[in-house]
Design an enzyme around this catalytic site. Structure first.
Site, PDB file in Angstrom:
ATOM      1  N   TYR A  26      56.971  62.435  50.014  1.00 41.94           N
ATOM      2  CA  TYR A  26      56.581  61.587  51.214  1.00 41.94           C
ATOM      3  C   TYR A  26      54.970  61.471  51.333  1.00 41.94           C
ATOM      4  O   TYR A  26      54.759  62.368  52.011  1.00 41.94           O
ATOM      5  CB  TYR A  26      57.521  61.786  52.232  1.00 41.94           C
ATOM      6  CG  TYR A  26      57.158  60.881  53.399  1.00 41.94           C
ATOM      7  CD1 TYR A  26      57.220  59.613  53.429  1.00 41.94           C
ATOM      8  CD2 TYR A  26      56.941  61.520  54.939  1.00 41.94           C
ATOM      9  CE1 TYR A  26      57.016  58.717  54.451  1.00 41.94           C
ATOM     10  CE2 TYR A  26      56.778  60.664  55.935  1.00 41.94           C
ATOM     11  CZ  TYR A  26      57.021  59.314  55.734  1.00 41.94           C
ATOM     12  OH  TYR A  26      56.723  58.582  56.618  1.00 41.94           O
ATOM     13  N   ASP A  77      58.631  58.074  48.435  1.00 40.79           N
ATOM     14  CA  ASP A  77      57.810  57.012  49.201  1.00 40.79           C
ATOM     15  C   ASP A  77      56.211  57.241  49.011  1.00 40.79           C
ATOM     16  O   ASP A  77      55.865  58.218  49.635  1.00 40.79           O
ATOM     17  CB  ASP A  77      58.408  56.943  50.768  1.00 40.79           C
ATOM     18  CG  ASP A  77      57.203  56.077  51.633  1.00 40.79           C
ATOM     19  OD1 ASP A  77      56.455  55.292  50.979  1.00 40.79           O
ATOM     20  OD2 ASP A  77      57.866  55.927  52.699  1.00 40.79           O
TER      21      ASP A  77
END
Length: 257
Positions: free
Chosen positions: A106, A147
């Site tokens: 992330y 992500d």
DNA sequence: ATGGTTGACGATCAA
């Protein structure tokens, strides 16, 4: 064949029912989750294990948090990025499972760019780049997915001009993504979908989903040994259309055995 | 056009 997916769920507790439904329908072998927004003990572990998955979690209260689900046993290799031991954010979990090294990532959002958040984003990506360099020397098959909070190219946004100046589209961010590719990593989605309009995120605001005003910021980067096995990849838009959806939807790839 | 939405938390921040 091993099917690997990445999904920023935007709170795993708020999305537990969606996650269970999607796992049951899509049946991925390995799933990388981001933005758990909870501590490890708050993760809906039993519900996921009941579907036949092993679970590894790097949790954090309120923010961030990453996990790996796998039908095969999991050996945890790294909690946090090497060289960022002082970082309190739960943004990186690397494991070995199903004969693969896999990381759930992330990356920081980085907005606003005038704040300390943007250099933090670039520092995280630089550490990830250096770690990937080291992993490549092992010549193992690995997947660095999650992500990335980077829109790599203009074709990765419905309206790229609207993202001018945003940390997700700044030249420095895009340059870091290209550096990863120049190392020899393969963007599994782009490799099989060179066309415009393959998105993984639609903002909650302004009816972005209804207007398909999306961006592609969730990526699966494959080592050469993994890329040699790539047979299929895509984005599953289905969960984004569900009631009370995450703003992200899963991206996935399939690797031959 | 500086709007608009969601989640966790606690009366606001991050995305």
């Amino acid at each position: 064949m091993v099917k690997i997916a990445t999904w920023n769920v935007n709170s795993v507790r708020a999305r537990a029912a969606h996650l269970q439904q999607w796992l049951g329908e899509f049946r991925p072998d390995i799933v990388l989750l981001q933005e758990l927004k909870c501590l490890e003990e708050q993760f809906p572990r039993t519900e996921i294990e009941d579907l036949g998955y092993n679970v590894a979690i790097l949790g954090q209260k309120t923010y961030n948090g990453v996990a790996v689900l796998s039908k095969s046993p999991i050996d945890v290799e790294q909690r946090g990025l090497p060289g960022m031991e002082d970082d309190t954010h739960a943004r990186y979990l690397e494991v070995f499972t199903a004969g693969l090294r896999v990381a759930s990532i992330y990356a920081p959002n980085g907005n606003p760019v005038e704040s300390e958040k943007f250099p933090y984003k670039l520092a995280f990506l630089e550490r990830l780049y250096e770690h990937a360099q080291g992993l490549l020397e092992t010549e193992d098959a690995f997947v660095l997915a999650g992500d990335y909070n980077i829109i790599p190219e203009p074709i990765d946004a419905m309206n790229p001009a609207a993202w001018t100046g945003d940390a997700l589209y700044r030249p420095e961010s895009r340059a870091m993504y290209r550096k990863m590719l120049y190392l020899g990593l393969t963007d599994a989605i782009r490799a099989q979908h060179p066309e415009h309009g393959v998105f993984t995120f639609w903002d909650y605001q302004s009816g972005s989903w209804q207007r398909d005003n999306g961006i592609r910021i969730d990526h699966l980067l494959l080592s050469p040994q993994a890329a040699d096995r790539l047979v299929n990849s895509g984005v599953d838009r289905t969960p984004r259309g569900w009631e009370k959806a995450s703003d992200h939807t899963p991206a996935w790839c399939e690797l031959a055995d």
